[in-house]
Design a protein around this motif. Structure first.
Motif, mmCIF file in Angstrom:
data_model
loop_
_atom_site.group_PDB
_atom_site.id
_atom_site.type_symbol
_atom_site.label_atom_id
_atom_site.label_comp_id
_atom_site.label_asym_id
_atom_site.label_seq_id
_atom_site.Cartn_x
_atom_site.Cartn_y
_atom_site.Cartn_z
ATOM 1 N N ALA A 60 -1.965 7.969 1.133
ATOM 2 C CA ALA A 60 -1.077 8.695 2.085
ATOM 3 C C ALA A 60 -1.574 9.869 3.194
ATOM 4 N N GLY A 61 -2.698 10.319 2.537
ATOM 5 C CA GLY A 61 -3.407 11.463 3.372
ATOM 6 C C GLY A 61 -4.664 11.054 3.993
ATOM 7 N N ASP A 62 -4.945 9.518 4.076
ATOM 8 C CA ASP A 62 -6.055 9.104 4.626
ATOM 9 C C ASP A 62 -6.218 8.616 6.218
ATOM 10 N N GLU A 63 -6.667 9.309 6.933
ATOM 11 C CA GLU A 63 -6.507 8.931 8.340
ATOM 12 C C GLU A 63 -7.253 7.547 8.837
ATOM 13 N N LEU A 64 -8.051 7.037 8.074
ATOM 14 C CA LEU A 64 -8.389 5.690 8.459
ATOM 15 C C LEU A 64 -7.547 4.812 7.722
ATOM 16 N N LEU A 65 -6.987 5.016 6.636
ATOM 17 C CA LEU A 65 -6.267 3.861 5.850
ATOM 18 C C LEU A 65 -4.842 3.850 5.944
ATOM 19 N N ARG A 66 -4.264 4.992 6.179
ATOM 20 C CA ARG A 66 -2.744 5.065 6.380
ATOM 21 C C ARG A 66 -2.104 4.162 7.359
ATOM 22 N N PRO A 67 -2.860 4.243 8.712
ATOM 23 C CA PRO A 67 -2.442 3.602 9.887
ATOM 24 C C PRO A 67 -2.282 1.908 9.472
ATOM 25 N N TRP A 121 -11.151 2.970 0.538
ATOM 26 C CA TRP A 121 -10.397 2.363 -0.435
ATOM 27 C C TRP A 121 -10.965 2.814 -1.881
ATOM 28 N N LEU A 122 -12.209 2.529 -2.089
ATOM 29 C CA LEU A 122 -12.952 2.807 -3.289
ATOM 30 C C LEU A 122 -12.842 3.994 -3.672
ATOM 31 N N ALA A 123 -12.849 5.071 -2.760
ATOM 32 C CA ALA A 123 -13.015 6.506 -3.139
ATOM 33 C C ALA A 123 -11.612 6.988 -3.626
ATOM 34 N N HIS A 124 -10.415 6.358 -2.944
ATOM 35 C CA HIS A 124 -9.200 6.785 -3.652
ATOM 36 C C HIS A 124 -8.908 5.879 -5.109
#
Ligand code: HEM
Length: 157
Positions: A60-67, A121-124
């Motif tokens: 939810a707070g990730d600029e690359l993944l959220r969009p 993805w892996l970091a989260h």
């Protein structure tokens, strides 16, 4: 053959060793006396729910993944990942009932899964797995799978 006593397995011995040595002691090897279901062993639904909750808090707070996630609300995506992981690890088969065959690479085709996206993805997921405080063996088993799955999902440079 040497003399047999009840309860011993009649295995011919090449060297005429006492057959008593081949008598099984304790549980039989083909009938596990422990649970071999990973889903149950790590705590079932509550554990997998926590995993996806913490993971999607990160997304939810990730600029690359959220969009990349099409829906306004991440709830439905979270539910799909939860159902998939529960089924994969031996829990309820709701994912298959609702979504059919996973075909995960195909389902990720609409999204640009770059190495950078995979690493986010892996970091989260790492944070989510850490939050579970599993035994070292369960943690390593889960993490090994998630890492390999994430690497296999990359579809653009
Ligand atoms: C490597 C980075 C990854 C990215 C950037 C990514 C991104 C996405 C996105 C944007 C969606 C659509 C959200 C939705 O369901 O509406 C999705 C769906 C999904 N992803 Fe991933 N994903 C990644 C890796 C993985 C991995 C490794 C797995 C499994 C271990 C996985 C399992 C799923 C599942 C089960 C769905 C729902 C599929 C369905 O429609 O039934 N993803 N993913």
């Amino acid at each position: 053959m040497s003399e047999q006593t009840p309860g011993q397995i009649p295995v011919p011995s090449r060297f005429g060793e006492p057959i008593a040595r081949l008598t099984p002691v304790g549980p039989r090897f083909d009938q596990p006396s422990y649970t071999d279901n990973f889903y149950e062993a790590v705590g079932g639904h509550d554990t997998f729910l926590r995993l996806v909750d913490v993971f999607y808090d990160g997304v939810a707070g990730d600029e690359l993944l959220r969009p990349m996630y099409p829906e306004e609300n991440l709830g439905p995506a979270k539910e799909r990942l939860l159902m998939f992981l529960e089924q994969y690890w031996g829990g309820p088969k709701t994912y298959g009932e609702q979504r059919g065959h996973p075909r995960l690479r195909m389902r990720h085709q609409p999204f640009q899964v770059t190495p950078a996206a995979r690493d986010r993805w892996l970091a989260h997921m790492r944070d989510a797995v850490d939050s579970l405080e599993l035994s070292p063996l369960h943690e390593a088993t889960l993490w090994d799978y998630l890492e390999r799955a994430a690497h296999s999902m990359v579809n653009s440079a």
